[in-house]
Design a protein around this motif. Structure first.
Motif, mmCIF file in Angstrom:
data_model
loop_
_atom_site.group_PDB
_atom_site.id
_atom_site.type_symbol
_atom_site.label_atom_id
_atom_site.label_comp_id
_atom_site.label_asym_id
_atom_site.label_seq_id
_atom_site.Cartn_x
_atom_site.Cartn_y
_atom_site.Cartn_z
ATOM 1 N N SER A 52 -13.125 8.379 10.439
ATOM 2 C CA SER A 52 -13.483 6.961 10.319
ATOM 3 C C SER A 52 -13.930 6.593 8.914
ATOM 4 O O SER A 52 -14.516 7.409 8.187
ATOM 5 N N HIS A 53 -13.633 5.335 8.558
ATOM 6 C CA HIS A 53 -14.151 4.713 7.339
ATOM 7 C C HIS A 53 -14.672 3.350 7.776
ATOM 8 O O HIS A 53 -13.890 2.467 8.124
ATOM 9 N N ILE A 54 -15.995 3.190 7.778
ATOM 10 C CA ILE A 54 -16.594 1.957 8.280
ATOM 11 C C ILE A 54 -17.396 1.305 7.163
ATOM 12 O O ILE A 54 -18.368 1.874 6.666
ATOM 13 N N GLY A 55 -16.951 0.116 6.755
ATOM 14 C CA GLY A 55 -17.662 -0.586 5.693
ATOM 15 C C GLY A 55 -16.740 -1.394 4.814
ATOM 16 O O GLY A 55 -15.640 -1.776 5.216
ATOM 17 N N ALA A 56 -17.199 -1.638 3.588
ATOM 18 C CA ALA A 56 -16.469 -2.494 2.648
ATOM 19 C C ALA A 56 -15.089 -1.928 2.338
ATOM 20 O O ALA A 56 -14.885 -0.713 2.286
ATOM 21 N N MET A 57 -14.151 -2.856 2.128
ATOM 22 C CA MET A 57 -12.781 -2.482 1.783
ATOM 23 C C MET A 57 -12.411 -3.176 0.477
ATOM 24 O O MET A 57 -11.439 -3.909 0.388
ATOM 25 N N GLY A 58 -13.239 -2.929 -0.532
ATOM 26 C CA GLY A 58 -13.015 -3.518 -1.841
ATOM 27 C C GLY A 58 -12.116 -2.648 -2.701
ATOM 28 O O GLY A 58 -11.738 -1.539 -2.315
ATOM 29 N N GLU A 59 -11.803 -3.149 -3.879
ATOM 30 C CA GLU A 59 -10.932 -2.397 -4.789
ATOM 31 C C GLU A 59 -11.549 -1.062 -5.179
ATOM 32 O O GLU A 59 -10.847 -0.066 -5.332
ATOM 33 N N ALA A 60 -12.867 -1.037 -5.332
ATOM 34 C CA ALA A 60 -13.551 0.195 -5.742
ATOM 35 C C ALA A 60 -13.388 1.315 -4.720
ATOM 36 O O ALA A 60 -13.452 2.500 -5.077
ATOM 37 N N ASN A 61 -13.157 0.964 -3.453
ATOM 38 C CA ASN A 61 -13.048 1.984 -2.404
ATOM 39 C C ASN A 61 -11.734 2.756 -2.435
ATOM 40 O O ASN A 61 -11.635 3.826 -1.829
ATOM 41 N N GLY A 62 -10.738 2.219 -3.099
ATOM 42 C CA GLY A 62 -9.487 2.962 -3.271
ATOM 43 C C GLY A 62 -8.861 3.421 -1.976
ATOM 44 O O GLY A 62 -8.413 4.572 -1.848
ATOM 45 N N LEU A 63 -8.762 2.523 -0.994
ATOM 46 C CA LEU A 63 -8.295 2.935 0.337
ATOM 47 C C LEU A 63 -6.787 3.143 0.440
ATOM 48 O O LEU A 63 -6.308 3.602 1.474
ATOM 49 N N GLN A 64 -6.063 2.850 -0.627
ATOM 50 C CA GLN A 64 -4.651 3.229 -0.657
ATOM 51 C C GLN A 64 -4.518 4.746 -0.481
ATOM 52 O O GLN A 64 -3.532 5.241 0.068
ATOM 53 N N TYR A 65 -5.531 5.450 -0.925
ATOM 54 C CA TYR A 65 -5.585 6.907 -0.787
ATOM 55 C C TYR A 65 -5.443 7.329 0.675
ATOM 56 O O TYR A 65 -4.746 8.309 0.986
ATOM 57 N N LEU A 66 -6.080 6.589 1.579
ATOM 58 C CA LEU A 66 -5.998 6.924 3.008
ATOM 59 C C LEU A 66 -4.595 6.672 3.544
ATOM 60 O O LEU A 66 -4.077 7.451 4.342
ATOM 61 N N LEU A 67 -3.990 5.563 3.104
ATOM 62 C CA LEU A 67 -2.617 5.276 3.527
ATOM 63 C C LEU A 67 -1.665 6.361 3.048
ATOM 64 O O LEU A 67 -0.758 6.781 3.779
ATOM 65 N N ASP A 68 -1.861 6.834 1.831
ATOM 66 C CA ASP A 68 -1.006 7.890 1.275
ATOM 67 C C ASP A 68 -1.155 9.187 2.071
ATOM 68 O O ASP A 68 -0.165 9.893 2.326
ATOM 69 N N ALA A 69 -2.389 9.483 2.488
ATOM 70 C CA ALA A 69 -2.612 10.680 3.306
ATOM 71 C C ALA A 69 -1.957 10.520 4.680
ATOM 72 O O ALA A 69 -1.355 11.465 5.216
ATOM 73 N N CYS A 70 -2.059 9.306 5.248
ATOM 74 C CA CYS A 70 -1.412 9.024 6.532
ATOM 75 C C CYS A 70 0.094 9.245 6.455
ATOM 76 O O CYS A 70 0.710 9.832 7.354
ATOM 77 N N GLU A 71 0.674 8.750 5.391
ATOM 78 C CA GLU A 71 2.129 8.879 5.209
ATOM 79 C C GLU A 71 2.535 10.350 5.163
ATOM 80 O O GLU A 71 3.545 10.752 5.770
ATOM 81 N N ARG A 72 1.762 11.154 4.498
ATOM 82 C CA ARG A 72 2.079 12.582 4.398
ATOM 83 C C ARG A 72 1.935 13.277 5.750
ATOM 84 O O ARG A 72 2.725 14.154 6.086
ATOM 85 N N LEU A 73 0.923 12.876 6.524
ATOM 86 C CA LEU A 73 0.764 13.457 7.858
ATOM 87 C C LEU A 73 1.950 13.126 8.752
ATOM 88 O O LEU A 73 2.441 13.981 9.504
ATOM 89 N N GLU A 74 2.410 11.893 8.666
ATOM 90 C CA GLU A 74 3.558 11.495 9.505
ATOM 91 C C GLU A 74 4.831 12.229 9.094
ATOM 92 O O GLU A 74 5.653 12.588 9.948
ATOM 93 N N LYS A 75 4.976 12.464 7.793
ATOM 94 C CA LYS A 75 6.152 13.202 7.324
ATOM 95 C C LYS A 75 6.130 14.646 7.808
ATOM 96 O O LYS A 75 7.175 15.288 7.930
ATOM 97 N N GLN A 76 4.907 15.136 8.099
ATOM 98 C CA GLN A 76 4.766 16.495 8.614
ATOM 99 C C GLN A 76 4.717 16.505 10.147
ATOM 100 O O GLN A 76 4.396 17.539 10.753
ATOM 101 N N ASN A 77 5.026 15.328 10.746
ATOM 102 C CA ASN A 77 5.064 15.190 12.213
ATOM 103 C C ASN A 77 3.723 15.514 12.881
ATOM 104 O O ASN A 77 3.685 16.060 13.994
#
Length: 415
Positions: free
Chosen positions: A230-255
């Protein structure tokens, strides 16, 4: 003492943001001090005022008198609109504050840095010392983030920063890194204290976990037999949450289909993150709307592990983030991707993991490794809560604050 507390974004349990100032105010009131807060109504919308005068709402909550100036602030405001809100509050806070009689001490907490200006002016008008709390190093943070590019403006803001530090009777910082930043402005160690962001163990007790709500969340998002981060809180630019999307994408590619990211909150980057997630058809990421602070224990309780994410900027490594200390209070292991103070904490106490914010595959690999170790992670709960209580509890932080404020008042002959 009669304490005037200045905080532009004061919030209670009905809000979705930090309640540090609310907790401190309650503890000060419980200790016999009169506390008057001047804030905006940005995070007070759910509370009911007992009266309204022009553009000020009046509340009396938990023994605290709160004067909330009307505000149009939101996480989605552009730079110019934010600046106008800062200036408006700075001007109005001084107007409201100078009418309050017999103030013994002023406590002003950032951000923004501009809160220090009415603090200095009211300190002079009311003949009361002020203590300044640094929650983020301004203007260095927005400069490193690229928000303030004008060299003359950078110079002017740094000059204001130094003046605030010089005029303050004492300075409280939320992390050692912030204290170093204040020290670099020529401020002596004797004038600086570190009181970290606090772990509210009273809020994050088992009694405050709403099992019915939790069951609804699990059913809604099909979280049965899933490993939840979980990530609960602000979703500002400083949080760099694109990082989580990139990790998600890699997990899906690994099924990998049994790991779910639960991202709860709001902020400027959220619409783009949601859009990208939908465009990529990511199935292992969930976006929930902003929730009230009182519901955070329920959402955190269903997570197997939490993440505190920031962009890899040196200034952000000094942060003392709310979500990190909420996780401690909830007894949850924490993944951090900022090579600073929070990394030192999780590694010192062995209560979490560090991953490189530039390498989302590292996060994906760690989650794959941990997803079959749920029992081990949940077994850390009492150990983490004990660390939270001994080192970062709201009681400990409030006691340290009270001692500082009383010492300042005594030194200035206000007690």
């Amino acid at each position: 003492m009669n304490i005037l507390y200045l905080h532009q974004y004061f919030a209670t349990l009905s809000s979705s943001t930090s309640i540090r100032s609310f907790i401190f105010s309650k503890k000060l009131a419980e200790s016999g001090h009169k506390v008057t807060v001047i804030t905006t109504d940005a995070f007070m919308k759910q509370e009911k005022p007992y009266k309204m005068t022009n553009d000020v709402k009046y509340f009396h909550i938990e023994g605290i008198e709160i004067l909330a100036i009307r505000s149009d602030y939101s996480n989605f405001l552009g730079k110019k609109a934010r600046i106008m809100e800062f200036l408006k509050f700075m001007r109005k806070a001084e107007q409201v504050g100078k009418k309050i009689k017999k103030i013994d001490l002023i406590f002003a907490t950032s951000t923004p840095l501009t809160i220090g200006i009415p603090a200095m002016r009211l300190s002079k008008k009311l003949s009361a010392p002020f203590v300044f709390e640094v929650r983020d190093l301004w203007p260095e943070a927005p400069i490193q983030m690229g928000y303030i590019k004008s060299k003359p403006l950078q110079y002017a803001l740094r000059k204001i920063e130094k003046r605030i530090y010089k005029k303050a009777a004492h300075i409280i910082c939320l992390s050692p890194g912030m204290a170093d930043g204040v020290r670099s402005n020529g401020i002596s160690d004797e004038k600086i204290s570190v009181i970290p962001n606090l772990a509210d163990l009273e809020l994050f007790s088992d009694e405050n976990v709403n099992q019915t709500l939790q069951d609804e969340i699990i059913k809604k998002w099909h979280l049965e037999n899933q490993f939840v981060i979980s990530h609960i809180g602000a979703m500002g630019e400083a949080n760099g949450l694109q990082y989580l999307l990139d990790a998600c994408e890699r997990l899906e590619k690994q099924n990998v289909t049994d790991i779910k990211f639960l991202i709860v909150g709001s902020g400027k980057t959220k619409p783009l993150l949601v859009s990208k997630s939908e465009k990529q058809n990511l199935q292992n990421i969930i976006f929930e709307d902003m929730i009230e602070k009182k519901d955070v224990p329920t959402f955190l309780d269903l997570a197997d592990i939490t993440i505190t994410s920031f962009l890899p900027k040196p200034i952000l490594a000094t942060n003392s983030p709310n979500k990190f200390f909420d996780a401690l209070a909830a007894g949850k292991p924490i993944i951090v991707n900022s090579a600073g103070w929070t990394k030192d904490i999780v590694e010192k106490y062995k209560i979490g993991y560090y991953v490189d914010a530039r390498n989302p595959q590292e996060l994906a690999d760690l989650l794959i490794e941990l997803k079959n170790q749920k029992a081990m992670l949940r077994g850390l709960k009492m150990e983490i809560k004990t660390i939270a209580e001994n080192e970062f509890s709201a009681t400990k932080a409030s006691t340290e604050l009270l001692e500082i404020l009383e010492n300042v008042a005594t030194e200035k002959g206000r007690k």
